[in-house]
Enzyme design. Structure first.
Site, short mmCIF file in Angstrom:
data_model
loop_
_atom_site.label_atom_id
_atom_site.label_comp_id
_atom_site.label_asym_id
_atom_site.label_seq_id
_atom_site.Cartn_x
_atom_site.Cartn_y
_atom_site.Cartn_z
CB SER A 20 29.15 -25.59 17.91
OG SER A 20 30.31 -26.27 17.48
CE LYS A 71 30.62 -25.39 7.20
NZ LYS A 71 30.31 -26.79 6.90
CG ASP A 107 32.49 -29.94 5.80
OD1 ASP A 107 32.76 -30.22 6.98
OD2 ASP A 107 31.90 -28.89 5.47
N GLY A 134 21.90 -28.67 -1.18
CA GLY A 134 22.28 -27.48 -0.41
C GLY A 134 23.79 -27.43 -0.21
CB SER A 160 16.73 -24.09 -10.10
OG SER A 160 16.33 -23.86 -8.77
P1 ATR Z 1 22.70 -27.00 3.83
O1 ATR Z 1 23.53 -25.88 3.31
O2 ATR Z 1 22.95 -27.31 5.27
O3 ATR Z 1 22.70 -28.20 2.96
P2 ATR Z 1 20.32 -25.87 2.73
O4 ATR Z 1 21.11 -25.16 1.72
O5 ATR Z 1 19.23 -25.13 3.37
O6 ATR Z 1 21.23 -26.43 3.89
O7 ATR Z 1 19.77 -27.22 2.07
C1 ATR Z 1 18.90 -28.05 2.72
C2 ATR Z 1 18.55 -29.23 1.80
O8 ATR Z 1 17.46 -29.93 2.39
C3 ATR Z 1 18.09 -28.80 0.42
O9 ATR Z 1 18.46 -29.78 -0.51
C4 ATR Z 1 16.58 -28.75 0.60
O10 ATR Z 1 15.86 -28.89 -0.59
P3 ATR Z 1 15.50 -27.57 -1.47
O11 ATR Z 1 16.76 -27.21 -2.22
O12 ATR Z 1 14.40 -28.00 -2.34
O13 ATR Z 1 15.10 -26.51 -0.46
C5 ATR Z 1 16.36 -29.97 1.47
N1 ATR Z 1 15.10 -29.95 2.19
C6 ATR Z 1 14.82 -29.26 3.33
N2 ATR Z 1 13.54 -29.51 3.71
C7 ATR Z 1 13.01 -30.36 2.79
C8 ATR Z 1 11.73 -31.00 2.62
N3 ATR Z 1 10.72 -30.81 3.50
N4 ATR Z 1 11.54 -31.82 1.56
C9 ATR Z 1 12.54 -32.04 0.67
N5 ATR Z 1 13.77 -31.46 0.76
C10 ATR Z 1 14.01 -30.64 1.81
#
Ligand code: ATR
Length: 286
Positions: A20, A71, A107, A134, A160
């Site tokens: 952090s 969170k 945020d 995400g 989804s």
């Molecule tokens: P956060 O809560 O920090 O947003 P998260 O819920 O893990 O973290 O979401 C990460 C985001 O990055 C998601 O949109 C994820 O896509 P998926 O929902 O398909 O997992 C995206 N992401 C991470 N790695 C990826 C990759 N290699 N290619 C495309 N999208 C990716």
């Protein structure tokens, strides 16, 4: 001890919490404003989080920040949440008011304030693309809707999740596959990356081709390490206006600091350079 010599204590809690930047950021403001206060990182495991919420006031804390993975749990556990926390289903800022633990989410405020500071023209846009669905994307989508965009295209690898978010945020939001990006970009004023793509240590990121974006489009990334992500670098190479993600981290911290310590701090270039120099951090998080 008399009241005037007592120290106001605040925290940031996550699991882990070593990365952090928030202690450096709040520490800078405490020093700058000459406030007798502290802001400490507290690693709290998920199984101990409820006890932590129940007890932090007794432990002498005025409040603090909450980051991954707490969170959503914080949203469920605090006694009172405000409208923005309810919209996002997540809390990142806690404080004690008359013995009641309250929570908000700063945020979306941080995202908006960063754009207002660095690319005020973003408010005139009508069509945005949000990459990712995400936890971090929710505040971004809410902020974009709040300034009045009429279309928000949510593009995500996992369909989804994009559909679930579009349902949650209503008819101005539409879910899309990654393959739709080129076509969507040609009619977009504003592109935001909320995925972990391009984050330091995140492996090889798929290249996002920004060529189809109009020349006046603004591109931003909520990832701030590296400061210039591959997406921002390619947008800059095309001469597009870009905004990095560090300002969102700095601005989202302002309301919490003001609640705990009683003074509204400023986001300045000096603060930015100080936080950039602080070691041990990565990513997009508080
Ligand atoms: P956060 O809560 O920090 O947003 P998260 O819920 O893990 O973290 O979401 C990460 C985001 O990055 C998601 O949109 C994820 O896509 P998926 O929902 O398909 O997992 C995206 N992401 C991470 N790695 C990826 C990759 N290699 N290619 C495309 N999208 C990716």
């Amino acid at each position: 001890m008399s009241q005037e010599f007592s120290t106001t204590k605040a925290f940031v809690t996550g699991w882990p919490i070593t990365h952090s930047k928030s202690p450096a950021l709040h520490g800078f403001w405490l020093d700058q404003l000459g406030i007798n206060g502290s802001y400490e990182p507290l690693a709290v495991a998920p199984e101990n989080f409820k006890i932590f919420i129940d007890e932090f006031v007794q432990q002498g804390f005025a409040g603090g920040n909450v980051t991954i993975p707490h969170k959503e749990a914080a949203f469920q556990l605090v006694e009172k949440t405000d409208e923005i926390a309810n919209l996002l289903g997540a809390v990142n800022t806690l404080w004690n008011e008359d013995g009641v633990v309250q929570g908000t989410n700063t945020d979306a405020y941080g995202f908006t304030a960063n754009l207002d500071d660095n690319a005020s023209g973003w408010r005139e846009g009508t069509t945005a693309i949000v990459l990712g669905a995400g936890g971090a994307s929710r505040a971004v989508i809410q902020a974009i809707l709040d300034v009045g965009y009429s279309n928000v295209h949510i593009v995500n690898r996992t369909q989804s999740r994009a559909h679930a978010l579009a349902d949650r945020f209503g008819e101005r939001c539409n879910p899309h596959k990654w393959e739709a990006l080129d076509e969507l970009m040609s009619d977009t004023n504003f592109l935001v990356n909320t995925t972990s793509l391009g984050m330091a240590g995140g492996g090889d990121a798929p290249i996002i081709n920004v060529e189809p974006l109009p020349a006046k489009a603004i591109v931003t990334d909520i990832v701030y390490s590296p400061l210039i992500t591959p997406l921002l670098a390619s947008a800059q190479a095309r001469g597009l206006k870009t905004v990095d993600g560090l300002g969102m981290l700095l601005h989202q911290a302002v309301p919490g600091f003001e609640k705990w310590f009683g003074a509204r701090p400023e986001v300045t270039e000096k603060l930015r350079q100080y936080v950039l120099g602080a070691s041990n951090s990565q990513g997009t998080q508080t």
